[in-house]
Design a protein around this motif. Structure first.
Motif, PDB file in Angstrom:
ATOM      1  N   SER A 178       0.856  -1.185   0.000  1.00  0.00           N
ATOM      2  CA  SER A 178       0.000   0.000   0.000  1.00  0.00           C
ATOM      3  C   SER A 178       0.897   1.242   0.000  1.00  0.00           C
ATOM      4  CB  SER A 178      -0.879   0.013   1.254  1.00  0.00           C
ATOM      5  OG  SER A 178      -0.076   0.255   2.415  1.00  0.00           O
ATOM      6  N   SER A 179       0.295   2.390  -0.229  1.00  0.00           N
ATOM      7  CA  SER A 179       1.067   3.639  -0.197  1.00  0.00           C
ATOM      8  C   SER A 179       1.746   3.821   1.149  1.00  0.00           C
ATOM      9  CB  SER A 179       0.170   4.837  -0.482  1.00  0.00           C
ATOM     10  OG  SER A 179      -0.272   4.821  -1.808  1.00  0.00           O
ATOM     11  N   ARG A 180       1.031   3.562   2.211  1.00  0.00           N
ATOM     12  CA  ARG A 180       1.606   3.706   3.561  1.00  0.00           C
ATOM     13  C   ARG A 180       2.742   2.713   3.771  1.00  0.00           C
ATOM     14  NH1 ARG A 180       3.909   6.340   6.928  1.00  0.00           N
ATOM     15  NH2 ARG A 180       3.813   5.671   9.084  1.00  0.00           N
ATOM     16  N   GLU A 181       2.586   1.483   3.300  1.00  0.00           N
ATOM     17  CA  GLU A 181       3.646   0.483   3.452  1.00  0.00           C
ATOM     18  C   GLU A 181       4.897   0.889   2.667  1.00  0.00           C
ATOM     19  OE1 GLU A 181       1.101  -3.629   4.165  1.00  0.00           O
ATOM     20  OE2 GLU A 181       1.292  -2.820   2.122  1.00  0.00           O
ATOM     21  N   LYS A 182       4.697   1.478   1.482  1.00  0.00           N
ATOM     22  CA  LYS A 182       5.855   1.952   0.701  1.00  0.00           C
ATOM     23  C   LYS A 182       6.574   3.058   1.457  1.00  0.00           C
ATOM     24  CE  LYS A 182       3.329   1.664  -3.331  1.00  0.00           C
ATOM     25  NZ  LYS A 182       2.935   2.035  -4.685  1.00  0.00           N
ATOM     26  N   GLN A 183       5.817   3.983   2.056  1.00  0.00           N
ATOM     27  CA  GLN A 183       6.430   5.050   2.844  1.00  0.00           C
ATOM     28  C   GLN A 183       7.216   4.476   4.018  1.00  0.00           C
ATOM     29  OE1 GLN A 183       3.061   7.432   3.931  1.00  0.00           O
ATOM     30  NE2 GLN A 183       3.121   8.650   2.052  1.00  0.00           N
ATOM     31  N   GLN A 184       6.610   3.527   4.720  1.00  0.00           N
ATOM     32  CA  GLN A 184       7.285   2.911   5.858  1.00  0.00           C
ATOM     33  C   GLN A 184       8.549   2.178   5.423  1.00  0.00           C
ATOM     34  OE1 GLN A 184       3.903   0.614   7.252  1.00  0.00           O
ATOM     35  NE2 GLN A 184       3.805   1.848   9.125  1.00  0.00           N
TER      36      GLN A 184
END
Length: 188
Positions: A157-163
């Motif tokens: 997900s977008s959040r997982e990519k950021q993390q």
């Protein structure tokens, strides 16, 4: 058996295992004191690097480029208009000797990917400029590779990519800091 080994063995039954998991199981049996979480991180980074490198090599082959040429074109493209750098600056960016850089540029000039132009700030100097052919090849290759990488990244997900980017940045900085520390100790 350590708690780490038990954690690896007791993953939820519905969790798919990747190629690294079987190696971790072997390591837990053969090297019981090994930090399996760290080994898993390193092995997965290495596994992904190998697959991403293969993908990049396939993309570059489609455009009849090699990795060294692609990096030179990228360094020129990132210079901004008019997309020029000195051979010395390119050698420094690519961590090449001046002789190796000259050889690479000679081949690329023969292929029509770059050209040598007079340095407007130094009558004795020459700058390397990306040609239209070189620019187009580099941009086309970047577009194709970006699409391939997007398929890979779609697993997150977008959040997982950021993390993941935050975690990987911390790892890269830790390596850079350790290298700088080693360099300062050896210079002293």
């Amino acid at each position: 058996m350590t708690s780490r080994q038990i954690a690896v063995m007791m993953r939820p039954m519905g969790t798919r295992q990747d190629a690294v998991d079987s190696k971790l199981q072997t390591w837990s049996r053969e090297l019981p004191d090994l930090d399996l979480e760290t080994e898993g991180v390193v092995a997965r980074i290495q596994h992904l690097e190998k697959r991403l490198k293969r993908s990049m090599e396939e993309t570059l082959a489609e455009f009849r480029l090699n990795y060294g040429e692609w990096v030179v074109l990228g360094a020129l493209r990132s210079a901004g208009a008019p997309y020029r750098r000195s051979a010395g600056a390119l050698a420094k960016i690519l961590d090449l000797t001046s002789g190796a850089m000259t050889n690479r540029l000679d081949r690329m000039e023969t292929a029509g990917l770059v050209r040598r132009v007079p340095d407007p700030d130094d009558r004795r100097g020459v700058q390397i400029e990306i040609t239209e052919k070189g620019r187009q090849l580099w941009e086309d290759a970047v577009g194709i590779q970006a699409a391939k990488e997007q398929l890979v990244a779609s697993a997150l997900s977008s959040r997982e990519k950021q993390q993941l980017n935050e975690f990987l940045r911390r790892l890269v900085l830790a390596f850079e800091d350790a290298a700088a520390e080693r360099d300062s100790r050896s210079a002293a």
